[in-house]
Motif scaffolding. Structure first.
Motif, short mmCIF file in Angstrom:
data_model
loop_
_atom_site.label_atom_id
_atom_site.label_comp_id
_atom_site.label_asym_id
_atom_site.label_seq_id
_atom_site.Cartn_x
_atom_site.Cartn_y
_atom_site.Cartn_z
N GLU A 56 0.97 -1.07 0.01
CA GLU A 56 0.07 -0.06 -0.19
C GLU A 56 0.58 1.13 -0.48
N VAL A 57 -0.04 2.18 -0.84
CA VAL A 57 1.02 3.90 -0.50
C VAL A 57 0.27 4.38 -0.68
N TRP A 58 0.20 5.49 0.23
CA TRP A 58 -0.78 6.58 0.25
C TRP A 58 0.07 7.90 -0.58
N TYR A 59 -1.22 9.02 -1.15
CA TYR A 59 -0.76 9.84 -1.88
C TYR A 59 -1.45 10.89 -1.37
N LEU A 60 -0.97 12.21 -1.68
CA LEU A 60 -1.90 13.32 -1.19
C LEU A 60 -2.11 14.09 -2.58
N HIS A 61 -3.16 14.00 -3.05
CA HIS A 61 -3.42 15.09 -3.81
C HIS A 61 -2.72 16.56 -3.30
N LEU A 62 -2.09 17.42 -3.97
CA LEU A 62 -1.56 18.57 -3.51
C LEU A 62 -2.86 19.97 -3.37
N GLN A 63 -3.15 19.61 -4.58
CA GLN A 63 -3.90 21.46 -4.55
C GLN A 63 -5.80 20.87 -3.36
N SER A 64 -5.65 19.75 -3.65
CA SER A 64 -7.23 19.73 -3.06
C SER A 64 -6.84 18.99 -1.20
N ARG A 65 -6.08 18.58 -1.48
CA ARG A 65 -5.48 18.13 -0.33
C ARG A 65 -5.63 16.82 0.54
N GLU A 66 -6.35 16.34 -0.67
CA GLU A 66 -6.56 15.30 -0.29
C GLU A 66 -6.22 13.82 -0.18
N THR A 67 -6.23 12.76 0.79
CA THR A 67 -5.23 11.42 0.99
C THR A 67 -6.13 10.02 -0.08
N TRP A 68 -4.99 9.52 -0.94
CA TRP A 68 -5.72 8.88 -1.24
C TRP A 68 -4.51 7.37 -1.42
N ARG A 69 -5.47 6.16 -1.31
CA ARG A 69 -4.60 5.08 -0.94
C ARG A 69 -4.70 4.41 -2.31
N LEU A 70 -3.12 3.68 -2.69
CA LEU A 70 -3.11 2.36 -3.82
C LEU A 70 -2.78 1.73 -3.54
N ILE A 71 -3.45 0.28 -3.42
CA ILE A 71 -3.37 -1.15 -3.01
C ILE A 71 -3.17 -1.54 -3.96
N TRP A 72 -2.31 -2.86 -4.02
CA TRP A 72 -1.29 -3.70 -4.83
C TRP A 72 -2.81 -4.30 -5.11
N PRO A 73 -2.84 -5.17 -6.84
CA PRO A 73 -3.59 -6.79 -6.36
C PRO A 73 -2.84 -7.71 -5.54
N GLU A 74 -3.57 -8.59 -4.71
CA GLU A 74 -3.06 -9.75 -4.23
C GLU A 74 -3.93 -10.62 -4.47
N PRO A 75 -4.23 -11.41 -5.66
CA PRO A 75 -5.17 -12.13 -6.22
C PRO A 75 -6.01 -13.22 -4.65
N PRO A 76 -7.50 -13.62 -4.06
CA PRO A 76 -8.01 -12.93 -5.35
C PRO A 76 -8.40 -11.26 -5.17
N PHE A 77 -8.05 -11.05 -4.78
CA PHE A 77 -8.17 -8.91 -4.58
C PHE A 77 -7.88 -8.15 -5.33
N ASP A 78 -7.95 -7.75 -6.62
CA ASP A 78 -8.04 -7.60 -7.17
C ASP A 78 -7.26 -5.72 -6.72
N GLY A 79 -7.37 -5.21 -5.57
CA GLY A 79 -6.30 -4.33 -5.34
C GLY A 79 -7.66 -2.58 -5.45
N ILE A 80 -6.98 -1.20 -5.13
CA ILE A 80 -7.52 -0.97 -5.61
C ILE A 80 -7.43 1.45 -5.25
N PHE A 81 -7.67 1.47 -5.51
CA PHE A 81 -7.62 3.19 -5.38
C PHE A 81 -8.63 4.34 -4.79
N LYS A 82 -8.72 4.47 -3.72
CA LYS A 82 -9.44 5.14 -2.85
C LYS A 82 -9.21 6.28 -2.02
N LYS A 83 -9.82 7.32 -2.49
CA LYS A 83 -9.61 8.50 -0.98
C LYS A 83 -10.04 7.42 0.20
N ILE A 84 -9.48 8.67 0.57
CA ILE A 84 -9.15 8.24 2.70
C ILE A 84 -10.21 8.84 2.88
N SER A 85 -10.92 8.89 3.42
CA SER A 85 -11.93 10.05 4.45
C SER A 85 -11.51 10.66 6.00
#
Length: 85
Positions: A56-85
């Protein structure tokens, strides 16, 4: 002034090729100065699987200041890219 983040959530990657393509795009966002990688504060737990560690890696979108997580696929899990609330 806070801007809206143009990124969209991805609830599963169709293939490893799609994931790698997205990962390259996201790294381009970082190298272009639109985002930066930040430390993971609370690791993702898939469906209550405590003890299962996913890449997993987190990214900060600089203009909006929103934090997002990227999770690698690990079958059977297909991975995700989601905003962290």
């Amino acid at each position: 002034m806070r801007f809206c983040c143009p990124w969209e959530e991805i609830d599963g990657f169709a293939s490893l090729v799609e994931f790698r393509s997205f990962e390259r795009w996201l790294l381009g966002q970082v190298s272009g100065g639109l985002a930066r990688q930040i430390p993971v504060a609370v690791p993702y737990c898939h469906d209550g699987d405590i003890g299962v560690v996913l890449a997993e890696v987190w990214y900060l979108h600089l203009q909006s200041r929103e934090t997002w997580r990227l999770i690698w696929p690990e079958p059977p899990f297909d991975g995700i890219f989601k905003k962290i609330s």
